[in-house]
Design a protein around this motif. Structure first.
Motif, PDB file in Angstrom:
ATOM      1  N   GLU A 163      -4.338  -3.436  32.086  1.00 41.73           N
ATOM      2  CA  GLU A 163      -3.866  -2.913  30.800  1.00 41.73           C
ATOM      3  C   GLU A 163      -5.027  -2.700  29.832  1.00 41.73           C
ATOM      4  N   TRP A 164      -6.025  -3.582  29.863  1.00 39.15           N
ATOM      5  CA  TRP A 164      -7.191  -3.403  28.991  1.00 39.15           C
ATOM      6  C   TRP A 164      -7.998  -2.179  29.386  1.00 39.15           C
ATOM      7  N   ALA A 165      -7.964  -1.812  30.665  1.00 39.30           N
ATOM      8  CA  ALA A 165      -8.670  -0.612  31.100  1.00 39.30           C
ATOM      9  C   ALA A 165      -8.086   0.634  30.441  1.00 39.30           C
ATOM     10  N   MET A 166      -6.769   0.656  30.226  1.00 41.47           N
ATOM     11  CA  MET A 166      -6.160   1.790  29.528  1.00 41.47           C
ATOM     12  C   MET A 166      -6.615   1.851  28.073  1.00 41.47           C
ATOM     13  N   VAL A 167      -6.790   0.686  27.455  1.00 39.40           N
ATOM     14  CA  VAL A 167      -7.269   0.651  26.072  1.00 39.40           C
ATOM     15  C   VAL A 167      -8.710   1.149  25.998  1.00 39.40           C
ATOM     16  N   GLU A 168      -9.534   0.745  26.957  1.00 41.82           N
ATOM     17  CA  GLU A 168     -10.922   1.194  26.959  1.00 41.82           C
ATOM     18  C   GLU A 168     -11.027   2.702  27.154  1.00 41.82           C
ATOM     19  N   ARG A 169     -10.096   3.257  27.914  1.00 41.35           N
ATOM     20  CA  ARG A 169     -10.126   4.703  28.115  1.00 41.35           C
ATOM     21  C   ARG A 169      -9.922   5.440  26.794  1.00 41.35           C
ATOM     22  N   GLN A 181       5.264  -6.888   6.692  1.00 41.04           N
ATOM     23  CA  GLN A 181       5.666  -6.388   7.999  1.00 41.04           C
ATOM     24  C   GLN A 181       5.852  -7.563   8.957  1.00 41.04           C
ATOM     25  N   ASN A 182       6.952  -7.533   9.652  1.00 38.01           N
ATOM     26  CA  ASN A 182       7.275  -8.583  10.618  1.00 38.01           C
ATOM     27  C   ASN A 182       7.564  -7.919  11.955  1.00 38.01           C
ATOM     28  N   ARG A 183       6.506  -7.623  12.692  1.00 32.62           N
ATOM     29  CA  ARG A 183       6.648  -6.931  13.958  1.00 32.62           C
ATOM     30  C   ARG A 183       6.478  -7.921  15.112  1.00 32.62           C
ATOM     31  N   GLN A 184       7.290  -7.717  16.109  1.00 38.12           N
ATOM     32  CA  GLN A 184       7.210  -8.532  17.304  1.00 38.12           C
ATOM     33  C   GLN A 184       6.140  -7.964  18.243  1.00 38.12           C
ATOM     34  N   TYR A 185       5.297  -8.818  18.757  1.00 39.67           N
ATOM     35  CA  TYR A 185       4.252  -8.367  19.675  1.00 39.67           C
ATOM     36  C   TYR A 185       3.971  -9.472  20.690  1.00 39.67           C
ATOM     37  N   THR A 186       3.354  -9.055  21.753  1.00 43.09           N
ATOM     38  CA  THR A 186       2.960  -9.992  22.805  1.00 43.09           C
ATOM     39  C   THR A 186       1.489  -9.781  23.136  1.00 43.09           C
ATOM     40  N   THR A 187       0.839 -10.823  23.568  1.00 40.18           N
ATOM     41  CA  THR A 187      -0.571 -10.780  23.922  1.00 40.18           C
ATOM     42  C   THR A 187      -0.705 -10.704  25.429  1.00 40.18           C
ATOM     43  N   SER A 188      -1.547  -9.753  25.882  1.00 38.92           N
ATOM     44  CA  SER A 188      -1.740  -9.570  27.303  1.00 38.92           C
ATOM     45  C   SER A 188      -3.206  -9.778  27.659  1.00 38.92           C
ATOM     46  N   THR A 189      -3.440 -10.389  28.801  1.00 40.86           N
ATOM     47  CA  THR A 189      -4.785 -10.592  29.323  1.00 40.86           C
ATOM     48  C   THR A 189      -4.981  -9.904  30.659  1.00 40.86           C
ATOM     49  N   ASP A 190      -4.120  -8.931  30.923  1.00 42.40           N
ATOM     50  CA  ASP A 190      -4.191  -8.214  32.193  1.00 42.40           C
ATOM     51  C   ASP A 190      -5.352  -7.219  32.142  1.00 42.40           C
ATOM     52  N   PRO A 191      -6.320  -7.295  33.056  1.00 38.05           N
ATOM     53  CA  PRO A 191      -7.460  -6.347  33.018  1.00 38.05           C
ATOM     54  C   PRO A 191      -7.035  -4.897  33.211  1.00 38.05           C
TER      55      PRO A 191
END
Length: 218
Positions: free
Chosen positions: A90-96, A78-88
């Motif tokens: 956006e991480w709050a949505m992941v924690e939810r 698999q060769n998927r394009q992705y980006t890394t984010s350090t925005d708090p």
């Protein structure tokens, strides 16, 4: 074989009793050639090499047949394009979503607290009565009302079931019958199922049975 008449039974040769539905409903069995050979179907131990030398000889024949072609299938990654984010934010949505995916435990109600819904904790212990009705995992009474769908437009009768009954199931049925007789002055069709640990009554007695269990302290 003689002809088979509908809604009748006839004898074939030799004399055997034949169902009248065999002519319209026949068993279809897959051919052995169409079924993949496995250890659960048509397994032949004679095809298994019994010694290490026979196993090596079989693998050598496999190499002579396929050769390097066995490595010709390309491996796809698999060769998927992705980006890394350090925005708090956006991480709050992941924690939810992480919190929502965790198993939710049913809290234990406080025995001395009064609830607006009228909920009360059980006070009866096993042995106080010849039977014992356990609460559901949600701490509610295990009383359920159901009505199975009928055939031809006919509706099956409504049934009320008390599950999770331990001990003398028949005596619980008798006490429920007496409770309903005093209230409605008539008897209802019921069944005590010791194997399934439940009592079934014909009719909708959801409120009546919950009131009965509440009075008994279950």
């Amino acid at each position: 074989m003689y002809s088979i008449l509908r809604n009748s039974w006839v004898y074939s040769t030799p004399a055997k009793l034949v169902s009248p539905y065999l002519s319209s409903r026949q068993l279809s069995v897959s051919s052995c050639k169409l079924v993949r050979e496995s250890e659960n179907f048509s397994f032949d131990w004679n095809k298994v090499p019994g010694t290490l030398e026979k196993e090596r000889e079989k693998f050598s024949d496999y190499l002579d047949t396929f050769g390097e072609a066995r490595f010709s299938k390309p491996v796809e990654y698999q060769n998927r394009q992705y980006t890394t984010s350090t925005d708090p934010s956006e991480w709050a949505m992941v924690e939810r979503y992480m919190v929502q995916s965790q198993p939710q435990l049913i809290p234990v109600p406080q025995p001395d607290k009064e609830y607006s819904s009228g909920f009360v904790m059980p006070t009866t212990k096993p042995g106080d009565y010849p039977y014992f009705v356990k609460r559901a995992p949600s701490w509610l009474f295990p009383v359920y009302v159901s009505q199975a769908s009928g055939t031809g437009g006919n509706q099956n009768p409504v049934k009320t079931t008390i599950n999770r009954v331990e001990g003398n199931v028949a005596m619980l049925r008798d006490d429920l019958t007496e409770f309903l007789t005093q209230r409605y002055e008539q008897e209802f069709i019921s069944q005590a199922n010791e194997l399934m640990q439940k009592v079934v009554f014909r009719g909708n007695f959801d409120k009546d049975f919950k009131e009965f269990l509440k009075i008994r302290g279950f």
